[in-house]
Design a protein around this motif. Structure first.
Motif, PDB file in Angstrom:
ATOM      1  N   VAL A  24      60.134  10.554   8.010  1.00  0.00           N
ATOM      2  CA  VAL A  24      59.603  10.608   9.368  1.00  0.00           C
ATOM      3  C   VAL A  24      60.759  10.829  10.333  1.00  0.00           C
ATOM      4  N   GLU A  25      60.531  11.693  11.332  1.00  0.00           N
ATOM      5  CA  GLU A  25      61.554  11.998  12.335  1.00  0.00           C
ATOM      6  C   GLU A  25      60.968  11.796  13.727  1.00  0.00           C
ATOM      7  N   GLU A  26      61.752  11.230  14.617  1.00  0.00           N
ATOM      8  CA  GLU A  26      61.322  11.170  16.012  1.00  0.00           C
ATOM      9  C   GLU A  26      61.878  12.402  16.695  1.00  0.00           C
ATOM     10  N   GLY A  27      60.987  13.213  17.209  1.00  0.00           N
ATOM     11  CA  GLY A  27      61.399  14.509  17.741  1.00  0.00           C
ATOM     12  C   GLY A  27      61.689  15.426  16.573  1.00  0.00           C
ATOM     13  N   PRO A  28      61.469  16.719  16.713  1.00  0.00           N
ATOM     14  CA  PRO A  28      61.696  17.600  15.573  1.00  0.00           C
ATOM     15  C   PRO A  28      63.172  17.754  15.258  1.00  0.00           C
ATOM     16  N   GLU A  29      63.549  17.351  14.056  1.00  0.00           N
ATOM     17  CA  GLU A  29      64.926  17.538  13.603  1.00  0.00           C
ATOM     18  C   GLU A  29      65.017  18.759  12.692  1.00  0.00           C
ATOM     19  N   CYS A  30      63.972  18.982  11.913  1.00  0.00           N
ATOM     20  CA  CYS A  30      63.948  20.090  10.962  1.00  0.00           C
ATOM     21  C   CYS A  30      63.116  21.240  11.523  1.00  0.00           C
ATOM     22  N   PRO A  31      63.264  22.444  10.974  1.00  0.00           N
ATOM     23  CA  PRO A  31      62.500  23.603  11.452  1.00  0.00           C
ATOM     24  C   PRO A  31      60.990  23.375  11.330  1.00  0.00           C
ATOM     25  N   ALA A  32      60.240  24.021  12.192  1.00  0.00           N
ATOM     26  CA  ALA A  32      58.784  23.864  12.233  1.00  0.00           C
ATOM     27  C   ALA A  32      58.134  24.202  10.896  1.00  0.00           C
ATOM     28  N   LYS A  33      58.686  25.148  10.163  1.00  0.00           N
ATOM     29  CA  LYS A  33      58.110  25.546   8.873  1.00  0.00           C
ATOM     30  C   LYS A  33      58.196  24.436   7.836  1.00  0.00           C
ATOM     31  N   ASP A  34      59.027  23.438   8.081  1.00  0.00           N
ATOM     32  CA  ASP A  34      59.261  22.362   7.117  1.00  0.00           C
ATOM     33  C   ASP A  34      58.684  21.017   7.547  1.00  0.00           C
ATOM     34  N   ARG A  35      57.799  20.997   8.550  1.00  0.00           N
ATOM     35  CA  ARG A  35      57.319  19.709   9.023  1.00  0.00           C
ATOM     36  C   ARG A  35      55.864  19.738   9.461  1.00  0.00           C
ATOM     37  N   PHE A  36      55.254  18.558   9.451  1.00  0.00           N
ATOM     38  CA  PHE A  36      53.927  18.335  10.011  1.00  0.00           C
ATOM     39  C   PHE A  36      54.112  17.576  11.313  1.00  0.00           C
ATOM     40  N   GLY A  37      53.260  17.838  12.275  1.00  0.00           N
ATOM     41  CA  GLY A  37      53.299  17.072  13.520  1.00  0.00           C
ATOM     42  C   GLY A  37      53.168  17.971  14.711  1.00  0.00           C
ATOM     43  N   PRO A  38      53.214  17.436  15.881  1.00  0.00           N
ATOM     44  CA  PRO A  38      53.626  16.072  16.210  1.00  0.00           C
ATOM     45  C   PRO A  38      52.489  15.066  16.054  1.00  0.00           C
ATOM     46  N   TYR A  39      52.880  13.833  15.816  1.00  0.00           N
ATOM     47  CA  TYR A  39      51.969  12.698  15.742  1.00  0.00           C
ATOM     48  C   TYR A  39      52.291  11.758  16.896  1.00  0.00           C
ATOM     49  N   ALA A  40      51.304  10.977  17.298  1.00  0.00           N
ATOM     50  CA  ALA A  40      51.468  10.075  18.446  1.00  0.00           C
ATOM     51  C   ALA A  40      52.291   8.844  18.108  1.00  0.00           C
ATOM     52  N   SER A  41      52.345   8.484  16.825  1.00  0.00           N
ATOM     53  CA  SER A  41      53.086   7.278  16.447  1.00  0.00           C
ATOM     54  C   SER A  41      53.812   7.486  15.125  1.00  0.00           C
ATOM     55  N   ARG A  42      54.761   6.612  14.885  1.00  0.00           N
ATOM     56  CA  ARG A  42      55.522   6.631  13.633  1.00  0.00           C
ATOM     57  C   ARG A  42      54.580   6.402  12.442  1.00  0.00           C
ATOM     58  N   GLU A  43      53.614   5.498  12.617  1.00  0.00           N
ATOM     59  CA  GLU A  43      52.671   5.172  11.552  1.00  0.00           C
ATOM     60  C   GLU A  43      51.825   6.390  11.155  1.00  0.00           C
ATOM     61  N   GLU A  44      51.362   7.148  12.154  1.00  0.00           N
ATOM     62  CA  GLU A  44      50.594   8.358  11.857  1.00  0.00           C
ATOM     63  C   GLU A  44      51.438   9.343  11.058  1.00  0.00           C
ATOM     64  N   ALA A  45      52.687   9.510  11.454  1.00  0.00           N
ATOM     65  CA  ALA A  45      53.582  10.438  10.759  1.00  0.00           C
ATOM     66  C   ALA A  45      53.856   9.968   9.331  1.00  0.00           C
ATOM     67  N   GLN A  46      53.935   8.651   9.124  1.00  0.00           N
ATOM     68  CA  GLN A  46      54.173   8.116   7.783  1.00  0.00           C
ATOM     69  C   GLN A  46      53.018   8.442   6.840  1.00  0.00           C
ATOM     70  N   HIS A  47      51.827   8.622   7.390  1.00  0.00           N
ATOM     71  CA  HIS A  47      50.650   8.912   6.582  1.00  0.00           C
ATOM     72  C   HIS A  47      50.279  10.397   6.610  1.00  0.00           C
ATOM     73  N   ALA A  48      51.218  11.245   6.978  1.00  0.00           N
ATOM     74  CA  ALA A  48      50.959  12.687   7.112  1.00  0.00           C
ATOM     75  C   ALA A  48      50.462  13.299   5.803  1.00  0.00           C
ATOM     76  N   MET A  49      51.050  12.942   4.699  1.00  0.00           N
ATOM     77  CA  MET A  49      50.645  13.527   3.419  1.00  0.00           C
ATOM     78  C   MET A  49      49.248  13.048   3.022  1.00  0.00           C
ATOM     79  N   ASP A  50      48.931  11.777   3.299  1.00  0.00           N
ATOM     80  CA  ASP A  50      47.588  11.270   3.019  1.00  0.00           C
ATOM     81  C   ASP A  50      46.555  11.998   3.875  1.00  0.00           C
ATOM     82  N   THR A  51      46.886  12.202   5.141  1.00  0.00           N
ATOM     83  CA  THR A  51      45.987  12.919   6.044  1.00  0.00           C
ATOM     84  C   THR A  51      45.763  14.344   5.551  1.00  0.00           C
ATOM     85  N   ALA A  52      46.825  15.002   5.112  1.00  0.00           N
ATOM     86  CA  ALA A  52      46.706  16.372   4.601  1.00  0.00           C
ATOM     87  C   ALA A  52      45.837  16.414   3.344  1.00  0.00           C
TER      88      ALA A  52
END
Length: 76
Positions: A24-52
């Motif tokens: 999980v990253e706060e603010g995009p650190e990696c290129p857009a092609k390599d990430r999901f988001g943005p999410y409103a919270s750290r917890e949402e981002a932690q569950h990105a793969m489950d959501t997908a």
């Protein structure tokens, strides 16, 4: 040497999930092609793969999106 390489600046409060580093990253650190988001919270981002996975399963089971479904019969 790239003279004008622009790095994406992250915004506080926007969370992303990096697919390459699997973190999980706060603010995009990696290129857009390599990430999901943005999410409103750290917890949402932690569950990105489950959501997908959930969304993919819903899509795979949605009768409106099956390529091999038989067309509806018509009264001709």
């Amino acid at each position: 040497m790239a003279l004008f390489k622009k790095r994406t600046v992250g915004k506080p409060g926007e969370w992303y999930y990096c697919l390459v580093h699997q973190k999980v990253e706060e603010g995009p650190e990696c290129p857009a092609k390599d990430r999901f988001g943005p999410y409103a919270s750290r917890e949402e981002a932690q569950h990105a793969m489950d959501t997908a996975k959930e969304r993919n399963l819903e899509w795979e089971n949605d009768p409106r999106w099956h390529d091999n479904a038989t067309p509806p019969e018509t009264d001709a």
